[in-house]
Motif scaffolding. Sequence first.
Motif, PDB file in Angstrom:
ATOM      1  N   MET A 171       0.845  -1.162   0.000  1.00 52.36           N
ATOM      2  CA  MET A 171       0.000   0.000   0.000  1.00 52.36           C
ATOM      3  C   MET A 171       0.903   1.241   0.000  1.00 52.36           C
ATOM      4  O   MET A 171       1.821   1.353   0.793  1.00 52.36           O
ATOM      5  N   ASN A 172       0.601   2.150  -0.881  1.00 50.66           N
ATOM      6  CA  ASN A 172       1.415   3.363  -0.926  1.00 50.66           C
ATOM      7  C   ASN A 172       0.781   4.463  -0.059  1.00 50.66           C
ATOM      8  O   ASN A 172      -0.284   4.280   0.536  1.00 50.66           O
ATOM      9  N   ALA A 173       1.440   5.595   0.007  1.00 50.16           N
ATOM     10  CA  ALA A 173       0.994   6.677   0.893  1.00 50.16           C
ATOM     11  C   ALA A 173      -0.367   7.230   0.485  1.00 50.16           C
ATOM     12  O   ALA A 173      -1.194   7.576   1.346  1.00 50.16           O
ATOM     13  N   MET A 174      -0.626   7.294  -0.817  1.00 53.01           N
ATOM     14  CA  MET A 174      -1.902   7.851  -1.267  1.00 53.01           C
ATOM     15  C   MET A 174      -3.061   6.911  -0.910  1.00 53.01           C
ATOM     16  O   MET A 174      -4.136   7.367  -0.494  1.00 53.01           O
ATOM     17  N   GLN A 175      -2.850   5.629  -1.036  1.00 49.77           N
ATOM     18  CA  GLN A 175      -3.901   4.678  -0.663  1.00 49.77           C
ATOM     19  C   GLN A 175      -4.181   4.743   0.844  1.00 49.77           C
ATOM     20  O   GLN A 175      -5.335   4.712   1.267  1.00 49.77           O
ATOM     21  N   GLN A 176      -3.131   4.849   1.641  1.00 49.22           N
ATOM     22  CA  GLN A 176      -3.318   4.981   3.081  1.00 49.22           C
ATOM     23  C   GLN A 176      -4.057   6.266   3.418  1.00 49.22           C
ATOM     24  O   GLN A 176      -4.916   6.301   4.288  1.00 49.22           O
ATOM     25  N   HIS A 177      -3.744   7.323   2.693  1.00 47.76           N
ATOM     26  CA  HIS A 177      -4.419   8.597   2.910  1.00 47.76           C
ATOM     27  C   HIS A 177      -5.905   8.466   2.604  1.00 47.76           C
ATOM     28  O   HIS A 177      -6.753   8.994   3.353  1.00 47.76           O
ATOM     29  N   MET A 178      -6.243   7.780   1.532  1.00 41.64           N
ATOM     30  CA  MET A 178      -7.649   7.600   1.175  1.00 41.64           C
ATOM     31  C   MET A 178      -8.393   6.828   2.266  1.00 41.64           C
ATOM     32  O   MET A 178      -9.530   7.160   2.605  1.00 41.64           O
TER      33      MET A 178
END
Length: 71
Positions: free
Chosen positions: A1-8
Amino acid sequence: MNAMQQHMIDVYRAAQRGDTPPPRPGDLDLRTIREAWTYRRFRTVLAGRAVRAAKGTRRAGAAAGARRTPC
């Protein structure tokens, strides 16, 4: 999981709970670097050492002013 997915995921959880959403990844990076630099200069003053201007600040500022094109 990348940072943008975690942010979402974090935004979704905040919306479900009624909390404010977290800032996007990278939004506060420059502010954090600037605050760290200011704190370092502050600690230098408290230690009684002279604070020097960053290398090239005067030249960089003059060059940036010269590069501006009139609107």
